[in-house]
Motif scaffolding. Structure first.
Motif, PDB file in Angstrom:
ATOM      1  N   MET A   1       0.918  -1.284  -0.007  1.00 61.01           N
ATOM      2  CA  MET A   1      -0.093   0.094   0.105  1.00 61.01           C
ATOM      3  C   MET A   1       0.788   1.277   0.031  1.00 61.01           C
TER       4      MET A   1
ATOM      5  N   LYS B   1       1.605   5.690  -2.926  1.00 61.46           N
ATOM      6  CA  LYS B   1       0.408   5.891  -3.468  1.00 61.46           C
ATOM      7  C   LYS B   1       0.439   7.189  -4.223  1.00 61.46           C
TER       8      LYS B   1
ATOM      9  N   ARG C   1       0.503   0.491 -10.641  1.00 66.81           N
ATOM     10  CA  ARG C   1      -0.259   0.497  -9.501  1.00 66.81           C
ATOM     11  C   ARG C   1      -1.866   0.924  -9.761  1.00 66.81           C
ATOM     12  N   GLU C   2      -2.057   1.228 -10.955  1.00 65.47           N
ATOM     13  CA  GLU C   2      -3.379   1.592 -11.336  1.00 65.47           C
ATOM     14  C   GLU C   2      -4.062   0.269 -11.644  1.00 65.47           C
TER      15      GLU C   2
ATOM     16  N   GLN D   1      -4.967  -2.871 -10.604  1.00 67.05           N
ATOM     17  CA  GLN D   1      -5.835  -3.450  -9.827  1.00 67.05           C
ATOM     18  C   GLN D   1      -7.346  -2.886  -9.773  1.00 67.05           C
ATOM     19  N   ALA D   2      -7.012  -1.730  -9.638  1.00 72.05           N
ATOM     20  CA  ALA D   2      -8.581  -0.934  -9.497  1.00 72.05           C
ATOM     21  C   ALA D   2      -8.909  -0.750 -10.843  1.00 72.05           C
ATOM     22  N   ALA D   3      -8.224  -0.426 -11.860  1.00 74.70           N
ATOM     23  CA  ALA D   3      -8.853  -0.653 -13.268  1.00 74.70           C
ATOM     24  C   ALA D   3      -9.451  -1.972 -13.553  1.00 74.70           C
TER      25      ALA D   3
ATOM     26  N   ALA E   1     -10.880  -3.976 -11.477  1.00 75.31           N
ATOM     27  CA  ALA E   1     -12.163  -4.335 -10.850  1.00 75.31           C
ATOM     28  C   ALA E   1     -13.080  -3.527 -11.466  1.00 75.31           C
TER      29      ALA E   1
ATOM     30  N   THR F   1      -2.126  -6.627  -3.566  1.00 73.00           N
ATOM     31  CA  THR F   1      -3.058  -6.836  -2.337  1.00 73.00           C
ATOM     32  C   THR F   1      -4.183  -7.831  -2.719  1.00 73.00           C
TER      33      THR F   1
ATOM     34  N   GLU G   1      -9.879  -7.098  -4.347  1.00 73.18           N
ATOM     35  CA  GLU G   1     -11.258  -6.471  -3.862  1.00 73.18           C
ATOM     36  C   GLU G   1     -12.296  -6.332  -5.375  1.00 73.18           C
ATOM     37  N   PRO G   2     -13.362  -6.964  -5.529  1.00 72.90           N
ATOM     38  CA  PRO G   2     -14.062  -6.466  -6.569  1.00 72.90           C
ATOM     39  C   PRO G   2     -14.491  -5.191  -6.447  1.00 72.90           C
ATOM     40  N   CYS G   3     -14.792  -4.348  -7.390  1.00 72.74           N
ATOM     41  CA  CYS G   3     -15.504  -3.083  -7.119  1.00 72.74           C
ATOM     42  C   CYS G   3     -17.023  -3.177  -7.014  1.00 72.74           C
TER      43      CYS G   3
END
Lengths: 591, 195
Positions: free
Chosen positions: A1, A4, A165-166, A168-170, A172, A202, A205-207
């Motif tokens: 984490m 960031k 780093r973007e 995983q969020a993208a 999800a 990490t 986590e699904p969005c």
């Protein structure tokens, strides 16, 4: 984490630098490359099948895919367009999100047709494209193209990732957007440096939420009440439904509504299998080549209840002559569809899985059998002039309709029918029998020739236990014929039924009816399709005679593995009924 | 009936969103008369102000298409009666002319022009107002050796927006399902998504 704060994209030299300073060890956090993070995300999203084609800018992803073969099955298509259609077929047969890999430049531009098709037909799909290193963006580097701007009009959402780093969020976000609300295609463009870059991974986590995105409008009870009032007061109500019922997995809610209301119901070509073909209240197909009754009586009903459909021009014909006498109730999950083409008296925003049960509760149980009888009367007329000669032709020439009739008799309506675009598509969907949902896969809104063969491959992966029959015209088959190689290599058990008239039949029909038979470039000299299939080690045969038809179809279905059946049908047969372009639905022609 | 409408769009800050919004207009061959993007009163929420000359029916459809985009929170359209708006114009005029000709000086006073830069060779004036006002000054300055002129897009405040801020907050809070994300990346989207 850690790390960031926003930082410029790195090049490879910095990646080495990055790995030299790993983050302090925490049990949950691993250092992985961007490419491997994509694998982890796909597995976490439940993806098992990917359709793709490698190339320079996506090589790090393919390098990791090599290690994940036991969890992620990759199907190597022969053209990226084939990958998109296969993913569409997969999504439509399974209800899951279809996944595509392609490289930058031409790999990405080859996706455009499939993206557009998935966009207009609301098919959930996630495409991951490789892109050149971030520092080369905008420099006309080798195989660099502005994928974001090219795909913006044909995606529900797209995003370029230049920093691992973007990712995983993208990822999800991509899956969340693709499958929720009104589904659609999503594209993530990942630069090569981001694929190579090491970063923290990490647990996935699904969005579940996005600040600006409301997948489903909140259901407003007052509109349900108003709709129920109109329905309860109606004397000649008429239900027309589309793919929204299937996409919302609301088949049983829909059936309950139809049965309690007692109202006749007709379908758009994408909605067809939501209610079994032989349901007593299923009165047939809407639109340009739909059934006679549903078209004519659209202009005689007093309340028109549209569910999960978008009043496409091929359904409505001329809008100023469309259901002008009727009050319109329109149920849709996408608020922008309400009033877009046809003004709704009551617009019910929401997911039909939620709105239909509420509506069913509020309506009175009715019997509209006298009104349904009028559909049956129209059907008798249509049977006499169109259907009987199509399904049981008297002359020696085979018709497309009798092929589908024989197919129905053998499959009993249990097969998935994948169609391409043109005359064969209209005939197949008009006459095919469907007993269960997600059985009809076709290119509706975009009308993409070449859709069927790759979509059938995808459908077989999406529903491996079902029989998949691709019904294709001789024109469309040659647009993606290279995907026969996938069938050969992966031993995909799809049945290929070519309805061959050596013409671009639908264009020829229009030229005959509206352009004084000036057959401008529709005549096709075709290769020997059976010989081509043989080249791909696919069994097949050509038939021209009626007596061979049923045995040949039976042999095709019983054959252990893929099979190509090339059926020579009448050269100048036309599809009727027909609502000529620019005419109202009531002006439908039976001949 | 076609008339001037001002569209106000609240969005997240995402690369490519401008193209996505512009596409909705270009696809229907609608000319954008002016377009402005700025921060809004809500943190991390941006605001587009777009002016078009079209019918109300079309505007209704356009605004729904705009709201459909994933990163758009809310879109509104208003007639000129419903908004207060301004445009900013800059005029570059030779200094000696202003010094010599009283009429020019009077014109500048009449139109409420403010000097933003004064040099020996030229002076830059600023006027804010409606299109007709800035256009008129352009017209009357032209004969006096106007060197350069530029005008900004319209910015507009919706008159009936006293509860708007509250509604935007409510919209943000309301989420069917109420399952709040635990995705650390998404909670810190600004840090993660900026490129």
């Amino acid at each position: 984490m850690q790390n960031k704060s926003p930082q410029p994209a790195r090049d490879v030299s910095q990646i080495v630098d990055n790995s030299a300073h790993p983050s302090p060890a925490t049990p949950d956090i691993q250092q992985l490359t961007g490419a491997e993070i994509i694998m982890k995300c796909l597995i976490a999203e439940g993806v098992k099948t990917i359709f793709g084609y490698p190339g320079g800018a996506i090589m790090p992803i393919y390098d990791h895919l090599y290690d994940y073969q036991d969890q992620l099955q990759h199907i190597l298509v022969r053209h990226e367009q084939g990958a998109t259609h296969a993913a569409q077929g997969f999504a439509r047969a399974s209800g899951q999100v279809g996944v595509v890999f392609a490289t930058s430049g031409p790999g990405a531009t080859n996706l455009v047709t499939g993206l557009a098709d998935a966009m207009i037909d609301s098919t959930p799909m996630v495409c991951i494209t490789g892109q050149v290193f971030a520092h080369l963006l905008g420099t006309d580097a080798f195989q660099e193209i502005d994928v974001m701007n090219i795909t913006t009009p044909v995606t529900k959402w797209n995003c370029q990732v230049t920093d691992a780093r973007e990712l995983q969020a993208a990822m999800a976000k991509a899956f969340y957007i693709a499958r929720t609300g009104r589904p659609g295609p999503v594209l993530i463009d990942v630069t090569k440096n981001a694929q190579l870059q090491l970063t923290d991974f990490t647990p996935y986590e699904p969005c579940r939420r996005l600040r600006s995105y409301r997948p489903k409008p909140i259901v407003r009870p007052e509109f349900i009440e108003q709709a129920a009032e109109l329905i309860n007061a109606a004397e000649r109500p008429f239900i027309i439904w589309g793919q929204g019922v299937l996409l919302g997995r609301a088949e049983s809610e829909f059936k309950d509504f139809v049965e309690k209301s007692g109202i006749p119901a007709a379908w758009t070509i994408l909605g067809v299998s939501a209610l079994p073909t032989d349901h007593p209240q299923n009165v047939g197909m809407l639109g340009m080549h739909g059934n006679y009754g549903p078209n004519v009586l659209t202009n005689q009903c007093d309340v028109l209840i549209a569910i999960g459909m978008r009043f496409d021009d091929r359904v409505t014909g001329r809008l100023d002559k469309y259901a002008k006498q009727a009050k319109i109730v329109h149920l849709d999950i996408d608020p922008s569809e309400i009033d877009k083409n046809v003004k709704a008296t009551v617009g019910v925003w929401g997911d039909c899985k939620e709105t239909l049960p509420l509506l069913t509760q509020m309506i009175e149980k009715r019997d509209h059998s006298a009104w349904i009888e009028r559909f049956h009367d129209c059907m008798q007329e249509e049977i006499a002039t169109v259907i009987q000669p199509e399904l049981h032709p008297e002359g020696p020439v085979l018709s497309m309709g009798e092929v589908i009739r024989n197919l129905n008799e053998l499959t009993q309506g249990e097969a998935i029918i994948v169609t391409d675009v043109g005359q064969h598509q209209m005939v197949a969907i008009r006459y095919a029998q469907f007993n269960q949902p997600n059985s009809n896969i076709t290119s509706g809104g975009l009308g993409t020739m070449g859709f069927a063969l790759p979509a059938a491959i995808g459908a077989k992966y999406g529903a491996p236990d079902r029989t998949v029959v691709a019904v294709i015209g001789d024109g469309g088959f040659q647009m993606t014929i290279q995907e026969l190689a996938v069938i050969m290599q992966e031993k995909v058990n799809v049945k290929i039924l070519i309805l061959n008239n050596n013409y671009l039949g639908m264009v020829r029909q229009w030229q005959e009816l509206f352009h004084e038979r000036r057959y401008s470039f529709v005549d096709m000299q075709n290769p020997d399709f059976v010989a081509i299939a043989k080249g791909y080690s696919i069994e097949g045969q050509t038939i021209t005679e009626r007596q061979d038809l049923k045995p040949a179809l039976d042999a095709m279905l019983k054959h252990n593995g893929a099979y190509l059946l090339n059926i020579m049908v009448g050269k100048e047969n036309n599809v009727f009924p027909m609502v000529p372009q620019g005419c109202g639905v009531a002006e439908i022609r039976l001949k | 009936m076609k008339q001037e409408y001002t569209i106000t769009i609240y969005t997240e800050n995402q690369v490519g969103l401008l193209a996505r919004i512009a596409m909705i207009f270009t696809r229907r061959k609608i000319n954008i008369e002016s377009m402005n993007s700025s921060p809004s009163e809500v943190e991390d929420i941006f605001r587009f102000t777009i002016v078009v000359h079209e019918t109300e029916e079309l505007l209704r459809k356009l605004v729904r298409q705009i709201e459909k985009q994933v990163e758009v929170l809310k879109a509104y359209f208003n007639t000129n009666d419903e908004i207060v708006w301004q445009e900013l114009a800059l005029y570059k005029v030779p200094t000696d002319i202003i010094a010599e000709k009283v009429v020019v000086e009077r014109l500048l006073r009449t139109y409420g022009a403010r000097a933003v830069l004064i040099r020996n060779d030229y002076t830059v004036f600023e006027v804010s107002g409606h299109r007709e006002e800035t256009d008129k000054l352009l017209e009357v300055l032209e004969p006096f050796g106007l060197i350069e002129f530029v005008r900004s897009a319209r910015v507009a405040i919706i008159k009936g927006s006293h509860d708007f801020h509250e509604r935007l907050r409510e919209f943000e809070a309301a989420e069917p399902g109420e399952s709040v994300s635990t995705n650390a990346f998404l909670d810190q989207q600004e840090a993660v998504f900026s490129m």
